[in-house]
Motif scaffolding. Structure first.
Motif, PDB file in Angstrom:
ATOM      1  N   VAL A 291       0.907  -1.237   0.071  1.00 59.15           N
ATOM      2  CA  VAL A 291       0.198   0.187  -0.057  1.00 59.15           C
ATOM      3  C   VAL A 291       0.880   1.368   0.044  1.00 59.15           C
ATOM      4  O   VAL A 291       1.874   1.260   0.670  1.00 59.15           O
ATOM      5  CB  VAL A 291      -0.952   0.060   1.052  1.00 59.15           C
ATOM      6  N   ALA A 292       0.574   2.242  -0.919  1.00 58.09           N
ATOM      7  CA  ALA A 292       1.099   3.505  -0.536  1.00 58.09           C
ATOM      8  C   ALA A 292       0.312   3.932   0.240  1.00 58.09           C
ATOM      9  O   ALA A 292      -0.940   4.186   0.623  1.00 58.09           O
ATOM     10  CB  ALA A 292       0.717   4.559  -2.030  1.00 58.09           C
ATOM     11  N   ALA A 293       1.071   4.723   1.365  1.00 56.75           N
ATOM     12  CA  ALA A 293       0.514   5.139   2.544  1.00 56.75           C
ATOM     13  C   ALA A 293      -0.732   6.273   2.230  1.00 56.75           C
ATOM     14  O   ALA A 293      -1.843   6.188   2.884  1.00 56.75           O
ATOM     15  CB  ALA A 293       1.556   5.758   3.529  1.00 56.75           C
ATOM     16  N   MET A 294      -0.454   7.333   1.312  1.00 56.67           N
ATOM     17  CA  MET A 294      -1.499   8.275   1.025  1.00 56.67           C
ATOM     18  C   MET A 294      -2.745   7.659   0.478  1.00 56.67           C
ATOM     19  O   MET A 294      -3.901   8.229   0.624  1.00 56.67           O
ATOM     20  CB  MET A 294      -0.934   9.128   0.019  1.00 56.67           C
ATOM     21  N   SER A 295      -2.414   6.378  -0.308  1.00 56.96           N
ATOM     22  CA  SER A 295      -3.972   6.006  -0.717  1.00 56.96           C
ATOM     23  C   SER A 295      -4.648   5.351   0.180  1.00 56.96           C
ATOM     24  O   SER A 295      -5.998   5.754   0.267  1.00 56.96           O
ATOM     25  CB  SER A 295      -3.379   4.748  -1.572  1.00 56.96           C
ATOM     26  N   LEU A 296      -4.091   5.103   1.397  1.00 52.18           N
ATOM     27  CA  LEU A 296      -4.986   4.633   2.596  1.00 52.18           C
ATOM     28  C   LEU A 296      -5.564   5.745   3.176  1.00 52.18           C
ATOM     29  O   LEU A 296      -6.830   5.816   3.989  1.00 52.18           O
ATOM     30  CB  LEU A 296      -4.354   3.607   3.605  1.00 52.18           C
ATOM     31  N   GLU A 297      -4.889   6.880   3.467  1.00 53.88           N
ATOM     32  CA  GLU A 297      -5.383   8.248   3.961  1.00 53.88           C
ATOM     33  C   GLU A 297      -6.362   8.722   2.976  1.00 53.88           C
ATOM     34  O   GLU A 297      -7.569   9.270   3.624  1.00 53.88           O
ATOM     35  CB  GLU A 297      -4.278   9.051   4.068  1.00 53.88           C
ATOM     36  N   ASN A 298      -6.552   8.616   1.891  1.00 54.88           N
ATOM     37  CA  ASN A 298      -7.523   9.120   0.892  1.00 54.88           C
ATOM     38  C   ASN A 298      -8.714   8.206   1.013  1.00 54.88           C
ATOM     39  O   ASN A 298      -9.834   8.778   0.577  1.00 54.88           O
ATOM     40  CB  ASN A 298      -7.003   9.435  -0.294  1.00 54.88           C
ATOM     41  N   HIS A 299      -8.469   7.013   1.050  1.00 57.14           N
ATOM     42  CA  HIS A 299      -9.748   6.050   0.811  1.00 57.14           C
ATOM     43  C   HIS A 299      -9.647   4.961   2.277  1.00 57.14           C
ATOM     44  O   HIS A 299      -9.173   3.867   2.109  1.00 57.14           O
ATOM     45  CB  HIS A 299      -9.404   5.241  -0.290  1.00 57.14           C
ATOM     46  N   PRO A 300      -9.879   5.492   3.227  1.00 58.57           N
ATOM     47  CA  PRO A 300      -9.891   4.754   4.792  1.00 58.57           C
ATOM     48  C   PRO A 300     -10.466   3.206   4.468  1.00 58.57           C
ATOM     49  O   PRO A 300     -10.441   2.543   5.128  1.00 58.57           O
ATOM     50  CB  PRO A 300     -10.362   5.605   5.741  1.00 58.57           C
ATOM     51  N   GLU A 301     -11.668   3.188   3.533  1.00 58.33           N
ATOM     52  CA  GLU A 301     -12.338   1.940   3.541  1.00 58.33           C
ATOM     53  C   GLU A 301     -11.309   0.911   3.081  1.00 58.33           C
ATOM     54  O   GLU A 301     -11.725  -0.252   3.475  1.00 58.33           O
ATOM     55  CB  GLU A 301     -13.439   2.238   2.455  1.00 58.33           C
ATOM     56  N   ILE A 302     -10.316   1.099   2.464  1.00 61.76           N
ATOM     57  CA  ILE A 302      -9.468   0.117   1.945  1.00 61.76           C
ATOM     58  C   ILE A 302      -8.347  -0.474   3.221  1.00 61.76           C
ATOM     59  O   ILE A 302      -8.410  -1.489   3.285  1.00 61.76           O
ATOM     60  CB  ILE A 302      -8.401   0.588   0.722  1.00 61.76           C
ATOM     61  N   ALA A 303      -8.021   0.574   4.062  1.00 57.54           N
ATOM     62  CA  ALA A 303      -7.557   0.452   5.541  1.00 57.54           C
ATOM     63  C   ALA A 303      -8.226  -0.597   6.267  1.00 57.54           C
ATOM     64  O   ALA A 303      -7.754  -1.640   6.724  1.00 57.54           O
ATOM     65  CB  ALA A 303      -6.922   1.516   5.921  1.00 57.54           C
ATOM     66  N   ARG A 304      -9.531  -0.025   6.048  1.00 53.44           N
ATOM     67  CA  ARG A 304     -10.496  -1.008   7.309  1.00 53.44           C
ATOM     68  C   ARG A 304     -10.735  -2.456   6.779  1.00 53.44           C
ATOM     69  O   ARG A 304     -10.819  -3.414   7.340  1.00 53.44           O
ATOM     70  CB  ARG A 304     -11.836  -0.259   7.102  1.00 53.44           C
ATOM     71  N   ALA A 305     -10.616  -2.451   5.252  1.00 55.81           N
ATOM     72  CA  ALA A 305     -10.883  -3.933   4.653  1.00 55.81           C
ATOM     73  C   ALA A 305      -9.619  -4.776   4.959  1.00 55.81           C
ATOM     74  O   ALA A 305      -9.766  -6.113   5.315  1.00 55.81           O
ATOM     75  CB  ALA A 305     -11.037  -3.992   3.448  1.00 55.81           C
ATOM     76  N   ILE A 306      -8.574  -4.275   4.990  1.00 54.47           N
ATOM     77  CA  ILE A 306      -7.013  -5.056   5.244  1.00 54.47           C
ATOM     78  C   ILE A 306      -7.206  -5.291   6.720  1.00 54.47           C
ATOM     79  O   ILE A 306      -6.810  -6.527   7.065  1.00 54.47           O
ATOM     80  CB  ILE A 306      -5.942  -3.913   5.019  1.00 54.47           C
ATOM     81  N   ALA A 307      -7.494  -4.537   7.662  1.00 54.96           N
ATOM     82  CA  ALA A 307      -7.698  -4.762   9.072  1.00 54.96           C
ATOM     83  C   ALA A 307      -8.700  -5.783   9.318  1.00 54.96           C
ATOM     84  O   ALA A 307      -8.321  -6.663  10.146  1.00 54.96           O
ATOM     85  CB  ALA A 307      -7.949  -3.567   9.831  1.00 54.96           C
ATOM     86  N   ASP A 308      -9.895  -5.580   8.756  1.00 53.54           N
ATOM     87  CA  ASP A 308     -10.832  -6.567   9.019  1.00 53.54           C
ATOM     88  C   ASP A 308     -10.671  -8.148   8.584  1.00 53.54           C
ATOM     89  O   ASP A 308     -10.922  -8.884   9.367  1.00 53.54           O
ATOM     90  CB  ASP A 308     -12.220  -6.021   8.337  1.00 53.54           C
ATOM     91  N   LEU A 309      -9.907  -8.212   7.494  1.00 55.08           N
ATOM     92  CA  LEU A 309      -9.484  -9.297   6.913  1.00 55.08           C
ATOM     93  C   LEU A 309      -8.441  -9.950   7.881  1.00 55.08           C
ATOM     94  O   LEU A 309      -8.072 -11.089   7.747  1.00 55.08           O
ATOM     95  CB  LEU A 309      -9.145  -9.362   5.582  1.00 55.08           C
ATOM     96  N   GLY A 310      -7.818  -9.148   8.579  1.00 50.82           N
ATOM     97  CA  GLY A 310      -6.351  -9.802   9.199  1.00 50.82           C
ATOM     98  C   GLY A 310      -5.305  -9.892   8.352  1.00 50.82           C
ATOM     99  O   GLY A 310      -4.482 -10.647   8.841  1.00 50.82           O
ATOM    100  N   HIS A 311      -5.290  -9.090   7.380  1.00 51.93           N
ATOM    101  CA  HIS A 311      -3.972  -9.355   6.323  1.00 51.93           C
ATOM    102  C   HIS A 311      -3.122  -8.355   6.620  1.00 51.93           C
ATOM    103  O   HIS A 311      -3.113  -7.510   7.620  1.00 51.93           O
ATOM    104  CB  HIS A 311      -4.583  -8.991   4.976  1.00 51.93           C
ATOM    105  N   GLU A 312      -1.999  -8.505   5.951  1.00 53.37           N
ATOM    106  CA  GLU A 312      -0.749  -7.734   6.064  1.00 53.37           C
ATOM    107  C   GLU A 312      -0.420  -6.495   5.362  1.00 53.37           C
ATOM    108  O   GLU A 312      -0.708  -6.595   4.093  1.00 53.37           O
ATOM    109  CB  GLU A 312       0.749  -8.582   5.824  1.00 53.37           C
ATOM    110  N   PRO A 313      -0.295  -5.384   5.926  1.00 54.57           N
ATOM    111  CA  PRO A 313       0.063  -4.131   5.004  1.00 54.57           C
ATOM    112  C   PRO A 313       1.574  -4.116   4.890  1.00 54.57           C
ATOM    113  O   PRO A 313       2.433  -4.252   5.703  1.00 54.57           O
ATOM    114  CB  PRO A 313      -0.405  -2.991   5.920  1.00 54.57           C
ATOM    115  N   VAL A 314       2.092  -3.963   3.725  1.00 56.92           N
ATOM    116  CA  VAL A 314       3.389  -3.866   3.228  1.00 56.92           C
ATOM    117  C   VAL A 314       3.499  -2.408   2.629  1.00 56.92           C
ATOM    118  O   VAL A 314       2.730  -1.969   1.977  1.00 56.92           O
ATOM    119  CB  VAL A 314       3.719  -4.871   2.220  1.00 56.92           C
ATOM    120  N   SER A 315       4.638  -1.640   3.029  1.00 53.48           N
ATOM    121  CA  SER A 315       4.632  -0.184   2.533  1.00 53.48           C
ATOM    122  C   SER A 315       5.207  -0.261   1.142  1.00 53.48           C
ATOM    123  O   SER A 315       6.229  -0.805   0.523  1.00 53.48           O
ATOM    124  CB  SER A 315       5.768   0.385   3.346  1.00 53.48           C
ATOM    125  N   HIS A 316       4.461   0.427   0.397  1.00 59.37           N
ATOM    126  CA  HIS A 316       4.648   0.613  -1.023  1.00 59.37           C
ATOM    127  C   HIS A 316       5.175   2.285  -1.344  1.00 59.37           C
ATOM    128  O   HIS A 316       5.210   2.716  -2.295  1.00 59.37           O
ATOM    129  CB  HIS A 316       3.672   0.471  -1.995  1.00 59.37           C
TER     130      HIS A 316
END
Length: 288
Positions: free
Chosen positions: A86-111
């Motif tokens: 994930v590009a960090a700014m992408s998650l800031e602009n679209h927090p629904e994607i961050a919530r999906a990653i957290a809800d799934l229990g998946h891993e965020p990797v820095s892009h």
């Protein structure tokens, strides 16, 4: 010649790493102070003028609005764990994607902090770029990233800076099918290199418009089948499958990803894991 191999948990014949790239919402645009629009465009329109490419911006937004829900549904339905680069700014602009990653229990990797090139940055600029990405992703998802993937190119300082900032593995490598140690960049502080694959990446359907979803699927399945056979022969390895919300998430392409998942699930001895899980397993079985 000795063939590379690694023993996976549960005597799996191979490991599979699904990588979902999230770049939408942080691509270049004059609206964010950039000198021009994003050059990576499915339409192939490369504008050098300092104007907004509203069409391409909407093409990226498709990945958020329509592509992401399809990908999340398939990952959930097939019980597949993924690493989200994930590009960090992408998650800031679209927090629904961050919530999906957290809800799934998946891993965020820095892009990266943004989906931009870092190879022109000096050391302090790059250090700030890395630190901003870590802090932002941790705020968005709730956990910090431990892996890093650059946008195509990185600097001579990148891997050392990643080690200094607490990263445990690096993805900017295409040299093999199993992880390995980099012991040389910072003597006494090795970092795991988890190679990535560009040949199975769905970006091929943008860079080569002649490639159809069926051809992409056929290639991905052929890669999977070959690695599975090698694992049956006593040489287990890993496969990476790189995806993009705005590419495989299209209505006319998403079926190919589901067909690949069905093919994977028809094989019993596959360890589907996040890249951090793969890196940590490697570090246990092949201590530095």
């Amino acid at each position: 010649m000795r063939e590379e191999r690694i023993d996976w948990p549960g005597r799996a014949k191979m490991a599979l790493s699904i990588v979902v790239n999230v770049e939408e919402g942080s691509e270049t645009t004059v609206a964010r102070g950039d000198r021009g629009p994003e050059p990576v465009d499915e339409l192939g329109i490369h504008l050098k003028a300092a104007i907004r490419n509203y069409g391409n911006e909407s093409n990226y937004l498709y990945g958020i609005k329509a592509g992401a829900p399809r990908i999340v549904r398939l990952l959930r339905d097939y019980g597949v764990r993924a690493s989200w680069t994930v590009a960090a700014m992408s998650l800031e602009n679209h927090p629904e994607i961050a919530r999906a990653i957290a809800d799934l229990g998946h891993e965020p990797v820095s892009h990266g902090w943004r989906w931009i090139h870092q190879f022109k940055m000096d050391e302090e600029q790059e250090r700030d770029f890395i630190r901003k990405a870590v802090a932002s992703i941790e705020r968005s998802v709730g956990v910090r990233p431990y892996g890093w993937l650059s946008r195509y190119l990185h600097t001579d300082n990148t891997r050392r800076l990643l080690i200094e900032e607490g990263f445990t593995y690096h993805m900017d490598d295409y040299s093999g099918d199993i992880p390995f140690w980099d012991r040389e960049t910072v003597p006494g502080k090795p970092i795991v290199i988890v190679p990535y694959q560009i040949d199975t990446n769905d970006m091929k359907m943008w860079t080569d418009p002649a490639m159809t979803p069926q051809q992409w699927l056929d290639y991905a399945k052929a890669c999977f089948d070959q690695l599975y056979r090698e694992g049956e022969g006593g040489n287990p390895k890993m496969m990476s499958l790189g995806l993009h919300l705005r590419i495989i998430g299209r209505a006319g392409r998403i079926w190919a990803f589901e067909a690949f998942l069905r093919h994977v699930r028809s094989h019993s001895a596959v360890w589907i894991a996040t890249r951090r899980e793969i890196a940590e397993h490697f570090a246990r079985v092949e201590p530095a």
